[in-house]
Scaffold this active site. Structure first.
Site, PDB file in Angstrom:
ATOM      1  N   ASP A 175       0.945  -1.082  -0.158  1.00  0.00           N
ATOM      2  CA  ASP A 175       0.074   0.129   0.074  1.00  0.00           C
ATOM      3  C   ASP A 175       0.988   1.311   0.117  1.00  0.00           C
ATOM      4  OD1 ASP A 175      -2.371  -1.444   0.140  1.00  0.00           O
ATOM      5  OD2 ASP A 175      -2.146  -1.900   2.329  1.00  0.00           O
ATOM      6  N   HIS A 202      -5.429  -3.359   5.540  1.00  0.00           N
ATOM      7  CA  HIS A 202      -5.183  -3.902   4.181  1.00  0.00           C
ATOM      8  C   HIS A 202      -6.239  -4.554   3.580  1.00  0.00           C
ATOM      9  CE1 HIS A 202      -2.830  -5.118   0.668  1.00  0.00           C
ATOM     10  NE2 HIS A 202      -3.184  -6.206   0.849  1.00  0.00           N
TER      11      HIS A 202
HETATM   12  P1  NAI Z   1      -0.661 -18.175  -5.524  1.00  0.00           P
HETATM   13  O1  NAI Z   1      -1.853 -19.333  -5.678  1.00  0.00           O
HETATM   14  O2  NAI Z   1       0.073 -18.138  -6.667  1.00  0.00           O
HETATM   15  O3  NAI Z   1       0.547 -19.170  -4.450  1.00  0.00           O
HETATM   16  C1  NAI Z   1       0.273 -19.293  -3.250  1.00  0.00           C
HETATM   17  C2  NAI Z   1       0.964 -20.671  -2.808  1.00  0.00           C
HETATM   18  O4  NAI Z   1       0.649 -21.159  -1.455  1.00  0.00           O
HETATM   19  C3  NAI Z   1       1.047 -21.624  -3.984  1.00  0.00           C
HETATM   20  O5  NAI Z   1       2.409 -22.085  -4.432  1.00  0.00           O
HETATM   21  C4  NAI Z   1       0.435 -22.917  -2.923  1.00  0.00           C
HETATM   22  O6  NAI Z   1       1.082 -24.145  -3.353  1.00  0.00           O
HETATM   23  C5  NAI Z   1       0.819 -22.578  -1.678  1.00  0.00           C
HETATM   24  N1  NAI Z   1       0.083 -22.968  -0.461  1.00  0.00           N
HETATM   25  C6  NAI Z   1      -1.172 -23.048  -0.328  1.00  0.00           C
HETATM   26  N2  NAI Z   1      -1.517 -23.914   0.713  1.00  0.00           N
HETATM   27  C7  NAI Z   1      -0.127 -23.876   1.466  1.00  0.00           C
HETATM   28  C8  NAI Z   1       0.146 -24.436   2.775  1.00  0.00           C
HETATM   29  N3  NAI Z   1      -0.552 -25.105   3.624  1.00  0.00           N
HETATM   30  N4  NAI Z   1       1.566 -24.401   3.111  1.00  0.00           N
HETATM   31  C9  NAI Z   1       2.484 -23.935   2.244  1.00  0.00           C
HETATM   32  N5  NAI Z   1       2.109 -23.518   0.906  1.00  0.00           N
HETATM   33  C10 NAI Z   1       0.649 -23.482   0.480  1.00  0.00           C
HETATM   34  O7  NAI Z   1      -0.931 -16.920  -4.671  1.00  0.00           O
HETATM   35  P2  NAI Z   1      -0.243 -15.466  -4.791  1.00  0.00           P
HETATM   36  O8  NAI Z   1      -0.491 -14.853  -5.632  1.00  0.00           O
HETATM   37  O9  NAI Z   1       1.104 -15.881  -4.240  1.00  0.00           O
HETATM   38  O10 NAI Z   1      -1.025 -14.979  -3.377  1.00  0.00           O
HETATM   39  C11 NAI Z   1      -0.791 -15.502  -2.123  1.00  0.00           C
HETATM   40  C12 NAI Z   1      -1.582 -14.739  -1.106  1.00  0.00           C
HETATM   41  O11 NAI Z   1      -0.802 -13.382  -0.916  1.00  0.00           O
HETATM   42  C13 NAI Z   1      -2.818 -14.501  -1.317  1.00  0.00           C
HETATM   43  O12 NAI Z   1      -3.801 -14.679   0.012  1.00  0.00           O
HETATM   44  C14 NAI Z   1      -3.142 -13.201  -1.684  1.00  0.00           C
HETATM   45  O13 NAI Z   1      -4.356 -12.596  -1.419  1.00  0.00           O
HETATM   46  C15 NAI Z   1      -1.938 -12.486  -0.773  1.00  0.00           C
HETATM   47  N6  NAI Z   1      -1.722 -11.087  -1.250  1.00  0.00           N
HETATM   48  C16 NAI Z   1      -1.458 -10.308  -0.374  1.00  0.00           C
HETATM   49  C17 NAI Z   1      -0.931  -8.886  -0.384  1.00  0.00           C
HETATM   50  C18 NAI Z   1      -0.817  -8.058   0.586  1.00  0.00           C
HETATM   51  O14 NAI Z   1      -0.318  -6.805   0.362  1.00  0.00           O
HETATM   52  N7  NAI Z   1      -0.278  -8.642   1.857  1.00  0.00           N
HETATM   53  C19 NAI Z   1      -0.866  -8.490  -1.855  1.00  0.00           C
HETATM   54  C20 NAI Z   1      -1.305  -9.649  -2.740  1.00  0.00           C
HETATM   55  C21 NAI Z   1      -1.633 -10.790  -2.337  1.00  0.00           C
END
Ligand code: NAI
Length: 347
Positions: A175, A202
């Site tokens: 942000d 957030h």
């Molecule tokens: P993605 O689906 O590309 O990657 C998520 C990864 O987590 C996958 O490789 C999956 O295998 C793994 N995963 C799922 N369950 C798991 C577990 N129990 N243990 C270990 N790994 C596990 O998703 P992406 O795009 O990487 O987003 C991840 C998270 O980050 C989402 O919840 C998203 O909303 C959040 N996010 C947060 C932001 C922030 O500003 N804080 C900004 C953008 C995204």
């Protein structure tokens, strides 16, 4: 205060008051969810950090390829991959910082709260393992909805008897990164000079950029304040919609950049650097009725060094900001309570 920049090279020494002392040998970092959209570019950026000596990558899928690939980069951090619950303890043993981007991202039309059903359980399970295997580590929670996943993490750590509020962070750096970029673009300012504190939470209207406190001091019309605030609050959705045609997902590259910046700041704090400040969603008293709130904190050897001063930027708000702060309180409170209730219901 100033923005933290990724440093290309690390000095073998640092100043502590009048003395010059040797730097620590480097930190161990674990990334849980390392093979995902955020996890992969984040792992690359962390592999490039001169502050990191060991990088542990954990995911439930596809971690071997990422580990082999990154392991070929000739930077000092030693990379090791871990997959499956039985390897989680080994991944976490002895680490200084755990970064958690595990979980599902948004699709068009979804709010961050829509992710609660899946991500709450993932964060709970992973933080339980952190409590058992790296109880003194700093924990950076990226998985959404951050407004609820951080309170869940706090409850899990409390139940395990290892909660230290100075060491638990919701990563809201994206942000700030967005606010800095949009303000610099609108006002024609050099990007590296702009720093806008972003407070609250957030998600949507809980994201509150304090444009009146932007550095360098910048004048905005009422229309500019409204447009910038709306754009910063909806920037995540802008990315979700832009990616919808090509397989979907939410911000990954900018998020990885932001998470790497926050990690670098935390490591510099652990390393004894003075004057390390970042906005983060932490337990604090900035707003008494909200146990968690994103605000600017000083990072030091034990994580958050100054919680008390954290609410300082909430003084002297403009009328627009004061109204927005009042408006976000019930929504943020609801998300915090939802996280706490979820964690307390668990056996
Ligand atoms: P993605 O689906 O590309 O990657 C998520 C990864 O987590 C996958 O490789 C999956 O295998 C793994 N995963 C799922 N369950 C798991 C577990 N129990 N243990 C270990 N790994 C596990 O998703 P992406 O795009 O990487 O987003 C991840 C998270 O980050 C989402 O919840 C998203 O909303 C959040 N996010 C947060 C932001 C922030 O500003 N804080 C900004 C953008 C995204």
């Amino acid at each position: 205060w100033r923005a933290v920049k990724l440093r290309p090279r690390r000095r073998p020494w640092r100043r502590a008051g009048n003395r010059v002392v040797a730097q620590a040998s480097g930190y161990k970092v674990a990334i849980l969810g390392a093979a995902g959209g955020i996890g992969q570019p984040l792992s690359l950026l962390v592999k490039m950090s001169p502050l990191v000596s060991a990088l542990h990558l954990y995911d439930i899928a596809n971690v071997d390829g990422v580990t082999a690939d990154l392991g070929h980069c000739n930077t000092p951090a030693k990379v090791a991959g871990f997959t499956g619950k039985e390897e989680l303890a080994g991944c976490l043993a002895g680490v200084d910082v755990v970064v958690i981007p595990a979980g599902v991202p948004r699709k068009p039309g979804m709010t961050r709260d829509d992710l609660f059903g899946i991500n709450a359980g993932i964060v709970r399970e992973l933080v339980e393992a952190v409590a058992d295997n790296a109880p003194a580590a700093l924990v950076h929670v990226i998985s959404n909805p951050v407004n609820s996943t951080v309170p869940i993490a706090a409850e899990v750590l409390k139940r395990k008897g290892v909660y230290d509020p100075r060491k638990l962070f919701g990563v809201t750096t994206l942000d700030v990164v967005r606010a800095n970029t949009f303000v610099a673009e609108m006002k024609g300012l050099p990007l590296a000079d702009v720093d806008v504190p972003v407070v609250g939470g957030h998600a949507a209207a809980t994201i509150l950029p304090l444009l009146s406190k932007a550095r360098p001091k910048t004048a905005f019309t009422d229309e500019e304040v409204e447009a910038l605030t709306r754009r910063i609050q909806n920037a995540g959705t802008e990315v979700v919609e832009a990616k919808a045609k090509a397989g979907g997902g939410s911000a990954t590259l900018s998020m990885a950049y932001a998470a790497a910046r926050f990690l670098e700041a935390s490591l510099r704090g652990l390393d004894g650097d003075a004057d390390v400040y970042e906005c983060s969603y932490v337990q604090c008293q900035a707003v008494p009725e909200l146990p968690f709130f994103a605000c600017r904190v000083k990072l030091g050897r034990d994580g958050v060094e100054e919680v008390a001063a954290a609410g300082a930027e909430l003084r002297g708000l403009t009328e627009f900001e004061a109204r927005a702060l009042e408006a976000l309180k019930p929504q943020l409170k609801k998300s915090i309570d939802k996280g706490v209730a979820y964690a307390q219901q668990q056996p």
